[in-house]
Scaffold this motif. Sequence first.
Motif, short mmCIF file in Angstrom:
data_model
loop_
_atom_site.label_atom_id
_atom_site.label_comp_id
_atom_site.label_asym_id
_atom_site.label_seq_id
_atom_site.Cartn_x
_atom_site.Cartn_y
_atom_site.Cartn_z
N TYR A 9 0.81 -1.32 -0.01
CA TYR A 9 0.04 0.04 0.02
C TYR A 9 0.83 1.27 0.16
CZ TYR A 9 -3.41 -3.43 1.30
OH TYR A 9 -4.14 -4.62 1.35
N GLN A 10 0.46 2.38 -0.58
CA GLN A 10 1.09 3.66 -0.73
C GLN A 10 0.05 4.34 -0.42
OE1 GLN A 10 2.47 5.50 -4.33
NE2 GLN A 10 4.45 4.96 -3.40
N ILE A 11 0.62 5.36 0.62
CA ILE A 11 -0.41 6.62 0.70
C ILE A 11 0.42 7.91 0.68
CG2 ILE A 11 -2.13 7.63 2.60
CD1 ILE A 11 -1.87 4.65 4.05
N VAL A 12 0.31 8.95 0.05
CA VAL A 12 0.49 9.99 -0.07
C VAL A 12 -0.26 11.40 0.11
CG1 VAL A 12 1.98 11.52 -1.98
CG2 VAL A 12 2.02 8.92 -2.24
N TRP A 13 0.27 12.00 1.10
CA TRP A 13 -0.70 13.11 1.44
C TRP A 13 0.08 14.43 0.76
CZ3 TRP A 13 0.85 9.33 4.65
CH2 TRP A 13 -0.12 8.64 5.45
N THR A 14 -0.37 15.14 -0.03
CA THR A 14 0.02 16.35 -0.61
C THR A 14 -0.81 17.68 -0.37
OG1 THR A 14 0.58 15.03 -2.65
CG2 THR A 14 0.48 17.36 -3.03
N ARG A 15 -0.04 18.61 0.00
CA ARG A 15 -0.80 19.79 0.46
C ARG A 15 0.12 21.12 -0.35
NH1 ARG A 15 -2.70 21.85 6.11
NH2 ARG A 15 -3.30 19.47 5.95
N VAL A 16 -0.17 22.03 -1.19
CA VAL A 16 0.45 22.98 -1.89
C VAL A 16 0.56 23.93 -0.69
CG1 VAL A 16 0.36 24.63 -3.46
CG2 VAL A 16 -0.64 22.43 -3.95
N PRO A 17 1.83 24.68 -0.60
CA PRO A 17 3.14 24.35 -1.40
C PRO A 17 4.24 23.49 -0.64
CG PRO A 17 3.23 26.39 0.12
CD PRO A 17 2.03 25.51 0.20
N GLN A 18 3.74 22.68 0.17
CA GLN A 18 4.70 21.59 0.88
C GLN A 18 4.97 20.66 0.03
OE1 GLN A 18 2.29 20.18 4.18
NE2 GLN A 18 2.38 22.20 5.21
N LYS A 19 6.11 19.94 0.43
CA LYS A 19 6.58 18.55 -0.45
C LYS A 19 5.56 17.48 0.11
CE LYS A 19 11.15 20.22 -1.06
NZ LYS A 19 12.68 19.58 -1.12
N PRO A 20 5.22 16.54 -0.61
CA PRO A 20 4.50 15.34 -0.19
C PRO A 20 5.05 14.61 1.10
CG PRO A 20 4.86 15.31 -2.37
CD PRO A 20 5.64 16.40 -1.73
N ARG A 21 4.22 13.93 1.33
CA ARG A 21 4.35 12.77 2.64
C ARG A 21 4.10 11.58 2.21
NH1 ARG A 21 2.85 15.86 8.23
NH2 ARG A 21 2.61 17.81 7.65
N GLN A 22 4.80 10.48 2.28
CA GLN A 22 4.37 9.23 1.70
C GLN A 22 4.72 8.19 2.65
OE1 GLN A 22 5.92 8.81 -2.29
NE2 GLN A 22 6.52 6.43 -2.08
#
Length: 171
Positions: free
Chosen positions: A115-128
């Motif tokens: 499983y892969q979960i990626v959290w993305t919020r502009v302008p931050q770098k993603p968390r995975q």
Amino acid sequence: MRALMITGLLAALSGCATTAEPAPPAKADTIRFAAGRCFGACPSYSVIIEPDGSGVLYPEKYTSVPGETRFTVTPAQYRRLRDTLAPFRPPVGTQRKIAPGEPSCKIAATDMSSYQIVWTRVPQKPRQLDFYGGCHDPQHKRLRAAIATVPKLLGIEKMLTPAPGTTGKTR
């Protein structure tokens, strides 16, 4: 006189010009959840859920939908998904891997989904977060339970269950 009028008109219109401003920072994460293949008939797919409730399912194998499928979730569903996965979210700009060979995965079964979960919020770098579902170390019990609830939280269980006698989409 005509040149003076054109110059005046251009000066007046230049005040109406707009410049492209960067998008404001997002107040919530876009969440991408992907379930990989296993050595069996596990659904393989990814979903992207936006904070506004729009979602897209990308089926790969052993699902009941033939292709990209759009759906929506309520604000409550988005919050439940966010809150369910929040305890496992790594710091901004980092990737956490839980898999055989990593110190946090000493008890591992074979042939399980990843499983892969990626959290993305502009302008931050993603968390995975990358998690191998076969890691059965006791400290991952809550993570395995959270992952198992994702289809129900999003209301997509029927999209992930092939009709009897079929094998779902193969790629």
